[in-house]
Motif scaffolding. Structure first.
Motif, PDB file in Angstrom:
ATOM      1  N   ALA A 101      -3.839   4.148  47.371  1.00 54.58           N
ATOM      2  CA  ALA A 101      -3.009   4.981  46.499  1.00 54.58           C
ATOM      3  C   ALA A 101      -2.278   4.088  45.505  1.00 54.58           C
ATOM      4  O   ALA A 101      -1.604   3.131  45.901  1.00 54.58           O
ATOM      5  CB  ALA A 101      -2.016   5.780  47.327  1.00 54.58           C
ATOM      6  N   VAL A 102      -2.413   4.390  44.218  1.00 53.05           N
ATOM      7  CA  VAL A 102      -1.746   3.604  43.177  1.00 53.05           C
ATOM      8  C   VAL A 102      -1.040   4.547  42.208  1.00 53.05           C
ATOM      9  O   VAL A 102      -1.436   5.698  42.030  1.00 53.05           O
ATOM     10  CB  VAL A 102      -2.742   2.707  42.407  1.00 53.05           C
ATOM     11  CG1 VAL A 102      -3.327   1.651  43.313  1.00 53.05           C
ATOM     12  CG2 VAL A 102      -3.846   3.534  41.765  1.00 53.05           C
ATOM     13  N   GLU A 103       0.025   4.048  41.583  1.00 53.68           N
ATOM     14  CA  GLU A 103       0.729   4.765  40.533  1.00 53.68           C
ATOM     15  C   GLU A 103       0.279   4.176  39.197  1.00 53.68           C
ATOM     16  O   GLU A 103       0.551   3.007  38.909  1.00 53.68           O
ATOM     17  CB  GLU A 103       2.241   4.622  40.694  1.00 53.68           C
ATOM     18  CG  GLU A 103       2.793   5.252  41.976  1.00 53.68           C
ATOM     19  CD  GLU A 103       2.892   6.758  41.867  1.00 53.68           C
ATOM     20  OE1 GLU A 103       3.291   7.260  40.801  1.00 53.68           O
ATOM     21  OE2 GLU A 103       2.561   7.428  42.847  1.00 53.68           O
ATOM     22  N   VAL A 104      -0.423   4.966  38.402  1.00 57.06           N
ATOM     23  CA  VAL A 104      -1.015   4.469  37.163  1.00 57.06           C
ATOM     24  C   VAL A 104      -0.132   4.862  35.983  1.00 57.06           C
ATOM     25  O   VAL A 104       0.036   6.058  35.694  1.00 57.06           O
ATOM     26  CB  VAL A 104      -2.437   5.031  36.971  1.00 57.06           C
ATOM     27  CG1 VAL A 104      -3.032   4.534  35.653  1.00 57.06           C
ATOM     28  CG2 VAL A 104      -3.330   4.638  38.145  1.00 57.06           C
ATOM     29  N   PRO A 105       0.458   3.890  35.263  1.00 52.53           N
ATOM     30  CA  PRO A 105       1.249   4.223  34.066  1.00 52.53           C
ATOM     31  C   PRO A 105       0.327   4.687  32.950  1.00 52.53           C
ATOM     32  O   PRO A 105      -0.732   4.110  32.725  1.00 52.53           O
ATOM     33  CB  PRO A 105       1.936   2.905  33.720  1.00 52.53           C
ATOM     34  CG  PRO A 105       1.062   1.846  34.317  1.00 52.53           C
ATOM     35  CD  PRO A 105       0.444   2.443  35.536  1.00 52.53           C
ATOM     36  N   LEU A 106       0.727   5.730  32.241  1.00 51.19           N
ATOM     37  CA  LEU A 106      -0.127   6.326  31.225  1.00 51.19           C
ATOM     38  C   LEU A 106       0.200   5.856  29.817  1.00 51.19           C
ATOM     39  O   LEU A 106      -0.396   6.342  28.852  1.00 51.19           O
ATOM     40  CB  LEU A 106      -0.043   7.857  31.310  1.00 51.19           C
ATOM     41  CG  LEU A 106      -0.631   8.434  32.599  1.00 51.19           C
ATOM     42  CD1 LEU A 106      -0.435   9.943  32.643  1.00 51.19           C
ATOM     43  CD2 LEU A 106      -2.107   8.091  32.731  1.00 51.19           C
ATOM     44  N   PHE A 107       1.130   4.909  29.700  1.00 53.57           N
ATOM     45  CA  PHE A 107       1.403   4.270  28.421  1.00 53.57           C
ATOM     46  C   PHE A 107       1.306   2.766  28.606  1.00 53.57           C
ATOM     47  O   PHE A 107       1.603   2.243  29.682  1.00 53.57           O
ATOM     48  CB  PHE A 107       2.778   4.656  27.885  1.00 53.57           C
ATOM     49  CG  PHE A 107       2.847   6.070  27.370  1.00 53.57           C
ATOM     50  CD1 PHE A 107       2.538   6.364  26.046  1.00 53.57           C
ATOM     51  CD2 PHE A 107       3.195   7.113  28.216  1.00 53.57           C
ATOM     52  CE1 PHE A 107       2.584   7.672  25.575  1.00 53.57           C
ATOM     53  CE2 PHE A 107       3.247   8.422  27.761  1.00 53.57           C
ATOM     54  CZ  PHE A 107       2.936   8.698  26.432  1.00 53.57           C
ATOM     55  N   ALA A 108       0.861   2.074  27.572  1.00 52.16           N
ATOM     56  CA  ALA A 108       0.694   0.627  27.649  1.00 52.16           C
ATOM     57  C   ALA A 108       2.026  -0.046  27.955  1.00 52.16           C
ATOM     58  O   ALA A 108       3.083   0.441  27.545  1.00 52.16           O
ATOM     59  CB  ALA A 108       0.121   0.095  26.337  1.00 52.16           C
ATOM     60  N   PRO A 109       1.994  -1.165  28.688  1.00 52.92           N
ATOM     61  CA  PRO A 109       3.245  -1.874  29.007  1.00 52.92           C
ATOM     62  C   PRO A 109       4.040  -2.204  27.742  1.00 52.92           C
ATOM     63  O   PRO A 109       3.492  -2.670  26.745  1.00 52.92           O
ATOM     64  CB  PRO A 109       2.743  -3.152  29.689  1.00 52.92           C
ATOM     65  CG  PRO A 109       1.407  -2.788  30.250  1.00 52.92           C
ATOM     66  CD  PRO A 109       0.820  -1.811  29.274  1.00 52.92           C
ATOM     67  N   GLY A 110       5.328  -1.910  27.793  1.00 54.50           N
ATOM     68  CA  GLY A 110       6.207  -2.199  26.671  1.00 54.50           C
ATOM     69  C   GLY A 110       6.263  -1.118  25.611  1.00 54.50           C
ATOM     70  O   GLY A 110       7.072  -1.203  24.690  1.00 54.50           O
ATOM     71  N   SER A 111       5.421  -0.092  25.728  1.00 52.15           N
ATOM     72  CA  SER A 111       5.438   0.984  24.745  1.00 52.15           C
ATOM     73  C   SER A 111       6.297   2.135  25.239  1.00 52.15           C
ATOM     74  O   SER A 111       6.467   2.335  26.439  1.00 52.15           O
ATOM     75  CB  SER A 111       4.020   1.475  24.449  1.00 52.15           C
ATOM     76  OG  SER A 111       3.427   2.036  25.610  1.00 52.15           O
ATOM     77  N   ALA A 112       6.841   2.889  24.308  1.00 50.50           N
ATOM     78  CA  ALA A 112       7.718   4.008  24.644  1.00 50.50           C
ATOM     79  C   ALA A 112       6.886   5.238  25.008  1.00 50.50           C
ATOM     80  O   ALA A 112       5.702   5.334  24.691  1.00 50.50           O
ATOM     81  CB  ALA A 112       8.636   4.325  23.478  1.00 50.50           C
ATOM     82  N   ALA A 113       7.520   6.158  25.699  1.00 50.28           N
ATOM     83  CA  ALA A 113       6.879   7.428  26.051  1.00 50.28           C
ATOM     84  C   ALA A 113       7.715   8.560  25.488  1.00 50.28           C
ATOM     85  O   ALA A 113       8.426   9.245  26.222  1.00 50.28           O
ATOM     86  CB  ALA A 113       6.754   7.557  27.569  1.00 50.28           C
ATOM     87  N   PRO A 114       7.659   8.780  24.163  1.00 48.41           N
ATOM     88  CA  PRO A 114       8.483   9.837  23.576  1.00 48.41           C
ATOM     89  C   PRO A 114       8.013  11.209  24.027  1.00 48.41           C
ATOM     90  O   PRO A 114       6.821  11.408  24.321  1.00 48.41           O
ATOM     91  CB  PRO A 114       8.266   9.647  22.070  1.00 48.41           C
ATOM     92  CG  PRO A 114       6.953   8.962  21.956  1.00 48.41           C
ATOM     93  CD  PRO A 114       6.845   8.085  23.168  1.00 48.41           C
ATOM     94  N   PRO A 115       8.911  12.172  24.119  1.00 48.71           N
ATOM     95  CA  PRO A 115       8.501  13.534  24.482  1.00 48.71           C
ATOM     96  C   PRO A 115       7.435  14.050  23.528  1.00 48.71           C
ATOM     97  O   PRO A 115       7.461  13.779  22.330  1.00 48.71           O
ATOM     98  CB  PRO A 115       9.803  14.337  24.358  1.00 48.71           C
ATOM     99  CG  PRO A 115      10.889  13.330  24.539  1.00 48.71           C
ATOM    100  CD  PRO A 115      10.368  12.068  23.916  1.00 48.71           C
ATOM    101  N   GLY A 116       6.490  14.783  24.073  1.00 43.85           N
ATOM    102  CA  GLY A 116       5.434  15.334  23.231  1.00 43.85           C
ATOM    103  C   GLY A 116       4.227  15.757  24.026  1.00 43.85           C
ATOM    104  O   GLY A 116       4.250  15.804  25.269  1.00 43.85           O
TER     105      GLY A 116
END
Length: 208
Positions: free
Chosen positions: A110-125
């Motif tokens: 089981a892994v938690e996969v971030p859906l944005f590249a490291p260091g990038s923001a995740a603005p609402p949308g």
């Protein structure tokens, strides 16, 4: 065991050993919507990760793109194979390595996969996401499955009657109603059905 009884009531009378081997399991990427059938996922802005079960995967190739409301509605209405060829501009690509320390191959991890590249923001949308791996290339009948995401701290509860929809909007991060904010209702083709502005309690009514 020599005491094991067969279908006719007789015992084996001697030890019987059968050695066999099974094929190694194919690599697997199991995302949440594979079980639910729903390929749109909702994420709070501060925690845009997707829980994933993998087997024999060491590298994940990820991509994402922001969507406008028209693209989101169109993608929501088509199959995965069509999403792959949709032709989005501005896709971001990156790779994530999976650490396998302390476990053996051929087991589920089981892994938690971030859906944005490291260091990038995740603005609402609204977003398009794809989680894939080069290890999946040899899996029979495998087809990557893009999915859609809504990134927002706002949760909406809607209740419909015959001639209106009541909406309650709450900011989960602040645990407070979303006051004095416009709410727009769209149909399945992206056309605007109606709209209203929330009051101090985060409530509004949209006439149908």
């Amino acid at each position: 065991s020599p005491d094991v009884v067969d279908a006719w009531g007789g015992d084996l009378g001697r030890v019987f050993v059968l050695d066999f081997k099974t094929a190694l399991p194919w690599p697997v990427i199991q995302l949440p919507f594979h079980n639910s059938g729903e390929s749109t996922l909702f994420f709070p802005a501060e925690d845009v990760v997707v829980p994933t079960e993998i087997i024999n995967i060491e590298t994940l190739n990820l991509s994402s793109s922001g969507l406008d409301i028209g693209q989101f509605i169109e993608l929501d209405g088509i199959a995965s194979a069509q999403r792959l060829t949709f032709g989005l501009d501005g896709l971001s690509y990156w790779t994530q390595s999976i650490r396998q320390t302390g476990r053996t191959r051929d087991q589920s991890l089981a892994v938690e996969v971030p859906l944005f590249a490291p260091g990038s923001a995740a603005p609402p949308g609204l977003y398009y996401f794809l989680v894939d791996s080069p290890e999946m290339a040899g899996v029979p009948d495998y087809l990557p499955e893009p999915f859609l995401g809504v990134v927002s701290d706002v949760q909406i509860v809607a209740k419909r009657s015959s001639d209106q929809i009541m909406v309650w909007a709450v900011n989960l991060a602040l645990n407070a109603p979303v006051a004095n904010t416009p709410v727009v209702l769209y149909d399945e083709n992206g056309g605007v059905i109606g709209g209203a502005t929330t009051n101090g309690q985060g409530l509004c009514q949209i006439e149908l």
